[in-house]
Structures are given as C-alpha cells and as structure tokens.
Scaffold this motif. Structure first.
Motif, PDB file in Angstrom:
ATOM      1  N   HIS A 110      -6.502  13.916   8.834  1.00  0.00           N
ATOM      2  CA  HIS A 110      -6.128  14.981   7.883  1.00  0.00           C
ATOM      3  C   HIS A 110      -6.312  16.358   8.508  1.00  0.00           C
ATOM      4  O   HIS A 110      -5.590  17.288   8.165  1.00  0.00           O
ATOM      5  N   PRO A 146      -3.316  17.849   3.296  1.00  0.00           N
ATOM      6  CA  PRO A 146      -1.940  17.374   3.094  1.00  0.00           C
ATOM      7  C   PRO A 146      -1.847  16.418   1.896  1.00  0.00           C
ATOM      8  O   PRO A 146      -2.842  15.806   1.504  1.00  0.00           O
ATOM      9  N   ASP A 147      -0.615  16.314   1.370  1.00  0.00           N
ATOM     10  CA  ASP A 147      -0.409  15.486   0.166  1.00  0.00           C
ATOM     11  C   ASP A 147      -0.873  14.048   0.376  1.00  0.00           C
ATOM     12  O   ASP A 147      -1.477  13.445  -0.504  1.00  0.00           O
ATOM     13  N   TRP A 148      -0.554  13.472   1.566  1.00  0.00           N
ATOM     14  CA  TRP A 148      -0.906  12.061   1.766  1.00  0.00           C
ATOM     15  C   TRP A 148      -2.418  11.864   1.662  1.00  0.00           C
ATOM     16  O   TRP A 148      -2.880  10.851   1.148  1.00  0.00           O
ATOM     17  N   TYR A 149      -3.189  12.897   2.116  1.00  0.00           N
ATOM     18  CA  TYR A 149      -4.644  12.770   2.115  1.00  0.00           C
ATOM     19  C   TYR A 149      -5.181  12.871   0.688  1.00  0.00           C
ATOM     20  O   TYR A 149      -6.075  12.114   0.287  1.00  0.00           O
ATOM     21  N   ARG A 150      -4.585  13.780  -0.085  1.00  0.00           N
ATOM     22  CA  ARG A 150      -5.006  13.885  -1.495  1.00  0.00           C
ATOM     23  C   ARG A 150      -4.710  12.572  -2.219  1.00  0.00           C
ATOM     24  O   ARG A 150      -5.530  12.062  -2.974  1.00  0.00           O
ATOM     25  N   THR A 151      -3.514  12.002  -1.963  1.00  0.00           N
ATOM     26  CA  THR A 151      -3.140  10.735  -2.619  1.00  0.00           C
ATOM     27  C   THR A 151      -4.082   9.620  -2.186  1.00  0.00           C
ATOM     28  O   THR A 151      -4.559   8.820  -2.993  1.00  0.00           O
ATOM     29  N   LYS A 208      -7.157   9.888  -1.097  1.00  0.00           N
ATOM     30  CA  LYS A 208      -8.477  10.068  -1.711  1.00  0.00           C
ATOM     31  C   LYS A 208      -8.430   9.674  -3.185  1.00  0.00           C
ATOM     32  O   LYS A 208      -9.331   9.009  -3.699  1.00  0.00           O
ATOM     33  N   ASP A 231      -5.197  23.365   4.355  1.00  0.00           N
ATOM     34  CA  ASP A 231      -4.887  22.897   3.010  1.00  0.00           C
ATOM     35  C   ASP A 231      -4.637  21.397   3.154  1.00  0.00           C
ATOM     36  O   ASP A 231      -3.749  20.997   3.926  1.00  0.00           O
ATOM     37  N   MET A 243       4.277   6.328   0.962  1.00  0.00           N
ATOM     38  CA  MET A 243       3.134   7.012   1.548  1.00  0.00           C
ATOM     39  C   MET A 243       2.851   6.533   2.983  1.00  0.00           C
ATOM     40  O   MET A 243       2.353   7.283   3.808  1.00  0.00           O
ATOM     41  N   ASP A 255       4.083   8.917   5.600  1.00  0.00           N
ATOM     42  CA  ASP A 255       3.277  10.133   5.785  1.00  0.00           C
ATOM     43  C   ASP A 255       2.001   9.826   6.560  1.00  0.00           C
ATOM     44  O   ASP A 255       1.564  10.615   7.399  1.00  0.00           O
TER      45      ASP A 255
END
Ligand SMILES: C[S@@+](CC[C@H](N)C(=O)[O-])C[C@H]1O[C@@H](n2cnc3c(N)ncnc32)[C@H](O)[C@@H]1O
Length: 254
Positions: free
Chosen positions: A214, A156-161, A163, A154, A1, A4
C-alpha cells in the motif's frame, strides 16, 4: 479487486525486495517447519509466491520442484526459478499437479478465500498456509503510516477495501482449519507461532513498512530528498519501539 492488488504488488516489487522480503523470509522459515507431508522430493506450488521466500524455505528442506504463482509479475522470483503469473482462484495447472501448495500470507487477500482454497485442493494433495494471528499488531505500523499521510499519502482504494473486508480481523486457527475442511482436506491443524523477524532498528522497521504494497508505490513517487526526509521522520517516530516479533497462524492440511 484482484486486478488492483496485482497492480499494487507489481508497483511495490522493488520496495518489497528492499524491506518486507526480509521479514517474510523469516516467517517462511517458521512455516516450512510445519509441512503436512514429507518434503523430500516433493513438488510444491508456491501460491501467491511474491518473491518466492516460501518456495526457497521448502526447497532448502528437500522439495524437488517449486513453481511460483503470483498475480504480480514484478514480484515473482527471477530465473532459474520456475514461475508463472496467475490467479489463485483459477490456477493454471491440472488436478493433482503438486504434492503441496504453500500459501504464505496470500489467502488473506480474499474477502472469501474459499474458492482459492478449493483451487489449491484441486491442484495439490496438501496445504501449508500462513496468516497474521488475530489481534497481532506493532506500533510502527500506525506511526510510519501517519508520517506518510503527513507527506501526502492517501491509502489506495484496494487497500481500504482489503482492510474493510477483514471485518472482525485476521482468521484464527479454528477459522483456517474450517477453511481447509471446506476446501476438501480431511485433516487440518492450525497453531499460533511467535516469530522473531530479526528486524530491530528504526531503519529496519521503516524499510519494512514503506516497502509494503500500500505504501511502496507512494514512496516511489517522492523525490530523493523528500523520501530521505520522510524516512528520517519515520525513524524518529519509531525510535525505542520493540523489535518486530510477529504472531502468525500456520495451517497444515492434507
Ligand atoms: C503478502 S504477499 C506474500 C508473498 C509471499 N508469499 C511471502 O510470504 O513473502 C501476498 C502475495 O499474494 C499475491 N496475491 C494476492 N492475491 C492473489 C491472487 N488472487 N492470485 C495470486 N496471487 C495473489 C500478491 O501479488 C503478493 O505477491
């Protein structure tokens, strides 16, 4: 991660300088008043330096040599500042190279910050670190993100992870003190401060939010007209909201 996150901050760098850097500069000033060692003549590692606001605040209080370290080359302060690209989990300096490591809002980027804190202890005799206080929020965050979602953003994946890894939220004073002790610092003290960021107008709040890592890469993809429309909608959404006062935890350890 880490890769990213570094890439996201790199892509966000211009937006960050135009917005969030102002708020983080105020927070860095508040942090610098709590240094755990004398700053006069100190060698400082600005760890996860971003644009170098913490290093600048510490230099203004007497630090002699400040080296900025960050994953994202685009974020780093420009020469003549000393800076290098690197990961806090593998710091490219010898043991004891610094009197103080300053980690302003960087340790919160790890699901487990212990390895990074141990690295900071290895290279520095003392640590000054900040994180957002548990429960701190501002309504502009949700309002502006919602406008951008309507415009096609939308997360990004790194931000969802990032959070999701936050779990129960940001670390409080006791957790940061424990982290410092686990890393090998004998004395650790943390406290919550409320800092007026100086950001008051709707335009200030929008600059801050859309410059975050993000959102900034998405905002940079919008055509000038579309970005102006999104900004106007976001400013209307935050009209009348309170100015940005930020609750932070400051950790001083040695
Ligand atoms: C919220 S910004 C704070 C920047 C700066 N310290 C300030 O107060 O304005 C977090 C910074 O940590 C950096 N960062 C995140 N993970 C890192 C890692 N593993 N190693 C080095 N830097 C990292 C990011 O690239 C970003 O510049």
């Amino acid at each position: 991660m880490s890769h990213d996150i570094g890439a996201a901050y790199d892509a966000a760098a211009d937006g960050w300088r135009a917005g969030p850097a102002r708020m983080y500069g105020r927070l860095a000033e508040a942090m610098a008043d709590h240094a755990p060692v004398p700053l006069d003549g100190a060698r400082v590692l600005d760890a996860g330096a971003g644009t170098g606001v913490a290093g600048r605040a510490l230099r203004a209080r007497g630090a002699r040599e400040v080296v900025a370290l960050d994953l994202a080359p685009g974020m780093l302060p420009r020469p003549p500042a000393l800076s290098t690209v690197g990961d806090l989990q593998r710091i490219p300096f010898r043991d004891g190279s610094f009197d103080l490591a300053a980690a302003a809002f960087s340790l919160n980027h790890f699901a487990d910050p212990t390895p990074a804190a141990i690295e900071l202890r290895r290279v520095a005799g003392a640590l000054l670190a900040t994180a957002f206080a548990p429960g701190w929020d501002h309504p502009a965050k949700e309002a502006i993100d919602a406008v951008m979602v309507r415009r096609g953003f939308d997360a990004p994946d790194w931000y969802r992870t990032f959070k999701a890894a936050g779990g129960d939220g940001d670390p409080g004073p006791a957790e940061l003190e424990d982290l410092a002790r686990r890393a090998g610092f004998a004395h650790a003290e943390a406290q919550v401060l409320e800092v007026d960021s100086g950001l008051r107008s709707p335009a200030d709040l929008v600059d801050w939010r859309i410059g975050m890592a993000h959102l900034a890469p998405f905002a940079a993809t919008l055509a000038p007209d579309a970005l102006a429309e999104a900004r106007a909608e976001a400013e209307a959404a935050v009209e009348g909201m309170p100015s940005l006062v930020v609750a932070i935890v400051v950790l001083s350890a040695r």
